[in-house]
Design a protein around this motif. Sequence first.
Motif, PDB file in Angstrom:
ATOM      1  N   ALA A  72      77.289 -12.906 -23.970  1.00  0.00           N
ATOM      2  CA  ALA A  72      76.101 -13.364 -23.234  1.00  0.00           C
ATOM      3  C   ALA A  72      76.219 -14.828 -22.849  1.00  0.00           C
ATOM      4  O   ALA A  72      75.837 -15.224 -21.744  1.00  0.00           O
ATOM      5  CB  ALA A  72      74.841 -13.119 -24.059  1.00  0.00           C
ATOM      6  N   GLY A  73      76.761 -15.645 -23.726  1.00  0.00           N
ATOM      7  CA  GLY A  73      76.923 -17.070 -23.448  1.00  0.00           C
ATOM      8  C   GLY A  73      77.910 -17.359 -22.333  1.00  0.00           C
ATOM      9  O   GLY A  73      77.909 -18.452 -21.765  1.00  0.00           O
ATOM     10  N   GLN A  74      78.753 -16.382 -22.020  1.00  0.00           N
ATOM     11  CA  GLN A  74      79.715 -16.540 -20.932  1.00  0.00           C
ATOM     12  C   GLN A  74      79.172 -15.998 -19.615  1.00  0.00           C
ATOM     13  O   GLN A  74      79.871 -15.980 -18.611  1.00  0.00           O
ATOM     14  CB  GLN A  74      81.031 -15.832 -21.271  1.00  0.00           C
ATOM     15  N   GLY A  75      77.939 -15.489 -19.651  1.00  0.00           N
ATOM     16  CA  GLY A  75      77.306 -15.026 -18.413  1.00  0.00           C
ATOM     17  C   GLY A  75      77.119 -13.528 -18.290  1.00  0.00           C
ATOM     18  O   GLY A  75      76.598 -13.064 -17.275  1.00  0.00           O
ATOM     19  N   LEU A  76      77.539 -12.764 -19.272  1.00  0.00           N
ATOM     20  CA  LEU A  76      77.346 -11.316 -19.184  1.00  0.00           C
ATOM     21  C   LEU A  76      75.853 -11.004 -19.168  1.00  0.00           C
ATOM     22  O   LEU A  76      75.093 -11.525 -19.981  1.00  0.00           O
ATOM     23  CB  LEU A  76      78.023 -10.600 -20.359  1.00  0.00           C
ATOM     24  N   GLU A  77      75.436 -10.171 -18.222  1.00  0.00           N
ATOM     25  CA  GLU A  77      74.042  -9.774 -18.098  1.00  0.00           C
ATOM     26  C   GLU A  77      73.853  -8.382 -18.688  1.00  0.00           C
ATOM     27  O   GLU A  77      74.769  -7.559 -18.669  1.00  0.00           O
ATOM     28  CB  GLU A  77      73.624  -9.772 -16.626  1.00  0.00           C
ATOM     29  N   PHE A  78      72.647  -8.119 -19.184  1.00  0.00           N
ATOM     30  CA  PHE A  78      72.337  -6.837 -19.809  1.00  0.00           C
ATOM     31  C   PHE A  78      71.176  -6.172 -19.100  1.00  0.00           C
ATOM     32  O   PHE A  78      70.182  -6.829 -18.763  1.00  0.00           O
ATOM     33  CB  PHE A  78      71.994  -7.029 -21.285  1.00  0.00           C
ATOM     34  N   PHE A  79      71.295  -4.871 -18.899  1.00  0.00           N
ATOM     35  CA  PHE A  79      70.253  -4.078 -18.257  1.00  0.00           C
ATOM     36  C   PHE A  79      70.029  -2.823 -19.085  1.00  0.00           C
ATOM     37  O   PHE A  79      70.974  -2.085 -19.373  1.00  0.00           O
ATOM     38  CB  PHE A  79      70.660  -3.706 -16.826  1.00  0.00           C
ATOM     39  N   ASP A  80      68.779  -2.613 -19.469  1.00  0.00           N
ATOM     40  CA  ASP A  80      68.435  -1.422 -20.241  1.00  0.00           C
ATOM     41  C   ASP A  80      68.285  -0.247 -19.277  1.00  0.00           C
ATOM     42  O   ASP A  80      67.624  -0.360 -18.245  1.00  0.00           O
ATOM     43  CB  ASP A  80      67.131  -1.652 -21.003  1.00  0.00           C
ATOM     44  N   LEU A  81      68.892   0.869 -19.624  1.00  0.00           N
ATOM     45  CA  LEU A  81      68.896   2.050 -18.767  1.00  0.00           C
ATOM     46  C   LEU A  81      67.492   2.561 -18.477  1.00  0.00           C
ATOM     47  O   LEU A  81      67.200   2.998 -17.368  1.00  0.00           O
ATOM     48  CB  LEU A  81      69.727   3.149 -19.446  1.00  0.00           C
ATOM     49  N   GLU A  82      66.613   2.469 -19.439  1.00  0.00           N
ATOM     50  CA  GLU A  82      65.242   2.943 -19.239  1.00  0.00           C
ATOM     51  C   GLU A  82      64.347   1.854 -18.657  1.00  0.00           C
ATOM     52  O   GLU A  82      63.695   2.056 -17.631  1.00  0.00           O
ATOM     53  CB  GLU A  82      64.651   3.425 -20.566  1.00  0.00           C
ATOM     54  N   TYR A  83      64.302   0.691 -19.291  1.00  0.00           N
ATOM     55  CA  TYR A  83      63.334  -0.331 -18.922  1.00  0.00           C
ATOM     56  C   TYR A  83      63.708  -1.137 -17.685  1.00  0.00           C
ATOM     57  O   TYR A  83      62.834  -1.547 -16.928  1.00  0.00           O
ATOM     58  CB  TYR A  83      63.096  -1.279 -20.101  1.00  0.00           C
ATOM     59  N   ASP A  84      64.982  -1.397 -17.470  1.00  0.00           N
ATOM     60  CA  ASP A  84      65.408  -2.193 -16.323  1.00  0.00           C
ATOM     61  C   ASP A  84      65.861  -1.325 -15.148  1.00  0.00           C
ATOM     62  O   ASP A  84      65.508  -1.595 -14.004  1.00  0.00           O
ATOM     63  CB  ASP A  84      66.541  -3.147 -16.712  1.00  0.00           C
ATOM     64  N   ALA A  85      66.655  -0.299 -15.433  1.00  0.00           N
ATOM     65  CA  ALA A  85      67.181   0.557 -14.371  1.00  0.00           C
ATOM     66  C   ALA A  85      66.196   1.653 -13.974  1.00  0.00           C
ATOM     67  O   ALA A  85      66.363   2.277 -12.932  1.00  0.00           O
ATOM     68  CB  ALA A  85      68.508   1.188 -14.806  1.00  0.00           C
ATOM     69  N   HIS A  86      65.186   1.900 -14.808  1.00  0.00           N
ATOM     70  CA  HIS A  86      64.176   2.934 -14.538  1.00  0.00           C
ATOM     71  C   HIS A  86      64.848   4.275 -14.200  1.00  0.00           C
ATOM     72  O   HIS A  86      64.485   4.941 -13.233  1.00  0.00           O
ATOM     73  CB  HIS A  86      63.238   2.497 -13.412  1.00  0.00           C
ATOM     74  N   ALA A  87      65.817   4.660 -15.034  1.00  0.00           N
ATOM     75  CA  ALA A  87      66.608   5.863 -14.797  1.00  0.00           C
ATOM     76  C   ALA A  87      65.897   7.153 -15.203  1.00  0.00           C
ATOM     77  O   ALA A  87      66.428   8.229 -14.965  1.00  0.00           O
ATOM     78  CB  ALA A  87      67.940   5.753 -15.547  1.00  0.00           C
ATOM     79  N   PHE A  88      64.709   7.049 -15.777  1.00  0.00           N
ATOM     80  CA  PHE A  88      63.993   8.230 -16.247  1.00  0.00           C
ATOM     81  C   PHE A  88      62.578   8.233 -15.688  1.00  0.00           C
ATOM     82  O   PHE A  88      61.987   7.179 -15.481  1.00  0.00           O
ATOM     83  CB  PHE A  88      63.965   8.253 -17.784  1.00  0.00           C
ATOM     84  N   ASP A  89      62.034   9.425 -15.467  1.00  0.00           N
ATOM     85  CA  ASP A  89      60.676   9.498 -14.928  1.00  0.00           C
ATOM     86  C   ASP A  89      59.613   9.681 -16.017  1.00  0.00           C
ATOM     87  O   ASP A  89      58.441   9.852 -15.730  1.00  0.00           O
ATOM     88  CB  ASP A  89      60.560  10.600 -13.872  1.00  0.00           C
ATOM     89  N   ALA A  90      60.041   9.647 -17.271  1.00  0.00           N
ATOM     90  CA  ALA A  90      59.117   9.720 -18.405  1.00  0.00           C
ATOM     91  C   ALA A  90      59.638   8.781 -19.490  1.00  0.00           C
ATOM     92  O   ALA A  90      60.840   8.522 -19.577  1.00  0.00           O
ATOM     93  CB  ALA A  90      59.023  11.140 -18.944  1.00  0.00           C
ATOM     94  N   ARG A  91      58.726   8.287 -20.295  1.00  0.00           N
ATOM     95  CA  ARG A  91      59.114   7.403 -21.402  1.00  0.00           C
ATOM     96  C   ARG A  91      59.920   8.179 -22.440  1.00  0.00           C
ATOM     97  O   ARG A  91      59.543   9.289 -22.811  1.00  0.00           O
ATOM     98  CB  ARG A  91      57.849   6.855 -22.048  1.00  0.00           C
ATOM     99  N   LEU A  92      61.006   7.610 -22.893  1.00  0.00           N
ATOM    100  CA  LEU A  92      61.844   8.252 -23.899  1.00  0.00           C
ATOM    101  C   LEU A  92      61.318   7.939 -25.301  1.00  0.00           C
ATOM    102  O   LEU A  92      60.749   6.872 -25.518  1.00  0.00           O
ATOM    103  CB  LEU A  92      63.286   7.767 -23.771  1.00  0.00           C
TER     104      LEU A  92
END
Length: 110
Positions: A72-92
């Motif tokens: 992370a300190g080198q710039g790697l970004e993180f994306f959560d599959l559910e919360y950031d990418a919104h890959a699901f139409d219902a809460r897991l």
Amino acid sequence: YRPIPLSGAPGEKVVDIAIQRTLAELRSRKGDVLLVSNDGDFVEQVEDLLDGRRVGVVGFAEFRNQGFLELAGQGLEFFDLEYDAHAFDARLPRVRIIPIEEFDPAAFLD
């Protein structure tokens, strides 16, 4: 997308090897990279891509490999599959500790 049928010897992690080789090849090309995996087998190749371009990892935060967190300190970004990418139409039905500043009671009330 284009399927790429691969094979290998018994015990070889064919998909992992293919992803590692692809990440290594991307090092010589321009452009940002987004890996949809939390697998620690790719930490070394992802680190090599942190050369000024945007590089991110998509997956479930609670299963993210510690090696990625160290980048992370080198710039790697993180994306959560559910919360950031919104890959699901219902809460897991996930279990994770929620920092109080992120807590939204409306998300838990029916």
